[in-house]
Structures are given as C-alpha cells and as structure tokens.
Design a protein around this motif. Structure first.
Motif, PDB file in Angstrom:
ATOM      1  N   ALA A   1     -96.200 -34.091   2.210  1.00  0.00           N
ATOM      2  CA  ALA A   1     -96.328 -34.109   0.748  1.00  0.00           C
ATOM      3  C   ALA A   1     -95.581 -32.934   0.118  1.00  0.00           C
ATOM      4  CB  ALA A   1     -97.801 -34.079   0.357  1.00  0.00           C
ATOM      5  N   LEU A   2     -95.644 -31.761   0.741  1.00  0.00           N
ATOM      6  CA  LEU A   2     -94.957 -30.582   0.203  1.00  0.00           C
ATOM      7  C   LEU A   2     -93.435 -30.739   0.295  1.00  0.00           C
ATOM      8  CD1 LEU A   2     -97.263 -27.770   1.640  1.00  0.00           C
ATOM      9  CD2 LEU A   2     -97.106 -28.539  -0.745  1.00  0.00           C
ATOM     10  N   LEU A   3     -92.971 -31.321   1.384  1.00  0.00           N
ATOM     11  CA  LEU A   3     -91.536 -31.568   1.513  1.00  0.00           C
ATOM     12  C   LEU A   3     -91.065 -32.584   0.471  1.00  0.00           C
ATOM     13  CD1 LEU A   3     -91.212 -31.725   5.413  1.00  0.00           C
ATOM     14  CD2 LEU A   3     -90.407 -29.900   3.899  1.00  0.00           C
ATOM     15  N   ALA A   4     -91.889 -33.597   0.227  1.00  0.00           N
ATOM     16  CA  ALA A   4     -91.551 -34.603  -0.778  1.00  0.00           C
ATOM     17  C   ALA A   4     -91.533 -34.020  -2.181  1.00  0.00           C
ATOM     18  CB  ALA A   4     -92.546 -35.765  -0.699  1.00  0.00           C
ATOM     19  N   ALA A   5     -92.277 -32.914  -2.384  1.00  0.00           N
ATOM     20  CA  ALA A   5     -92.312 -32.261  -3.696  1.00  0.00           C
ATOM     21  C   ALA A   5     -91.100 -31.361  -3.917  1.00  0.00           C
ATOM     22  CB  ALA A   5     -93.588 -31.444  -3.837  1.00  0.00           C
TER      23      ALA A   5
END
Length: 237
Positions: free
Chosen positions: A85-89
C-alpha cells in the motif's frame, strides 16, 4: 525560505582593560616591562528557522492469534500488505525499512496463555510532503491490523542550516564587541579565539497519534529551528 533572527542577551567580559604592566627579566639580566594586552569576550547567538522538507511515518501491523505460528504468519502477511500500500502511494522501496518485529504470549491470570500477539513495524520516509496525507491514508486503509505510531518532520540538509546559524552568531558577537569597545573608549583589535559552545538546537519535530488523519489537509510541518552560540575573544587597543 530561511528566516534568521538572533537573541539580544550576551556575556561581556573585559580583561586587562588598563593594560597593567608586568615585570620580567630580560636575557641580559635587566628588568624589562611586558604590557598585558586588554581583551574583551562576547557571546553571540544565531537562530535559523526553515520549513521541514521530509516526514518520517512510524506505521505497522498488530495481530493476535491462538498460536505463535499463526500470529507470526498473519503479521508477516499484513506487513506485506502495508508495504504494498505504501509503495502504491508513491513511496520508493529504499524509503521503507522494518523498524520492529515482535512475537509474544498473552496471558489471562498468569501463567495461563490465551493467545499470541505479533507485531511488525515499518518506517516510511516521505520526501514529498504534499503527498503526506495520501501516504497516511494508505497505511490506515490496510485494515484493522494497521497501526499508526507517530510522525516526525526533518530538514534534510541540516548542515546548510547550521552554517547559516554560525554566520549569524558570529555577526551578533562582532556587533556586540564593537559596541562595547566604543563604550569603553577603545578600538577593537584582532580575534584571539573563537569557541562554539554546546550542541546545535536542532532535530525532528515530533507529532504523535492518529489525529493526523483528521481531514484532507491535516499535516502541518511548521518550522524547525537551529541555534548556535559562539564565544569570541578580541584584543582591545
């Protein structure tokens, strides 16, 4: 933008103001006179403030299961989901690191074990503060296992701020020395010594708790200040 301000308080010491003579023997045995030079000591303060350009987010996951193996496996699965999720953000892989990993029993009337608790923490570095809310929302959206443990703000180029604070502190000391020399009816001479006192008043600005998610524009890094104090000794002529 860097804003510079300095404090007015100063330490002021004058030694040998009257240039009192001291007697010493010369090489040929005759008494000679050595005039002690007058000195003035002043303390200068420099403070520089600038907006932080980097945020550290302390996030993680926490799960409870009946067995240690189940708890650990569930925590690792939730942590992988958080990282994704953090990488996608928009965060880079290099700006994510595991900050905590724990597994332990939970008790009900010790030593009776009723389950196991596993946690895994992630520290995320956000270099684009405009995306800070997006990153926090992504972490919180992982699910009930998600934990937000706090954020802190930093200035990435601390050295440049310290250099500016030193220059301001030295200018402050020089201005005070000139004023005191004038008040004492003397002229300011050469610099004898320069000492930087104490450490630099700097470091991350902490902000704790999930209140950071209050609204769409909730993150406010404010200003971070760096202070330098310098003690300068001048000769008086």
């Amino acid at each position: 933008m860097i804003n510079i301000r300095h404090a007015a308080a100063a330490a002021f010491v004058v030694t040998g103001l009257l240039g009192a003579p001291a007697f010493a023997a010369t090489a040929d045995g005759y008494a000679g006179v050595v005039v002690e030079r007058s000195q003035i000591t002043v303390t200068g303060h420099g403070n520089v403030s600038a907006p932080p350009d980097l945020m550290r987010l302390q996030a993680g996951v926490e799960v409870r299961r009946a067995t240690a193996g189940e708890a650990f496996k569930a925590a690792r699965t939730a942590a992988a989901k958080l990282t994704k999720a953090l990488l996608a953000a928009g965060l880079a892989q290099k700006d994510l690191r595991t900050s905590e990993l724990s597994l332990g029993p939970e008790y009900d009337n010790y030593p009776k074990i009723v389950g196991y608790r596993a946690t895994q923490g992630v520290e995320a570095i956000v270099r684009d503060l405009a995306s800070a809310d997006k990153v926090i929302d992504a972490a919180a959206g992982v699910g009930e296992e998600a934990r937000l443990n706090g954020i802190s703000f930093e200035i990435s180029d601390q050295d440049a701020i310290v250099v500016a604070a030193r220059a301001e502190a030295f200018r402050d000391a020089a201005a005070k020395a000139r004023q005191y020399a004038k008040l004492s009816g003397r002229r300011l001479g050469d610099i004898v010594s320069v000492v930087e006192e104490g450490g630099h008043d700097r470091g991350p600005i902490p902000f704790h708790g999930v209140a950071a998610m209050a609204d769409k524009a909730s993150i406010s890094p404010g200003q971070q200040a760096v202070g330098v104090t310098v003690r300068v000794v001048y000769e008086l002529e």
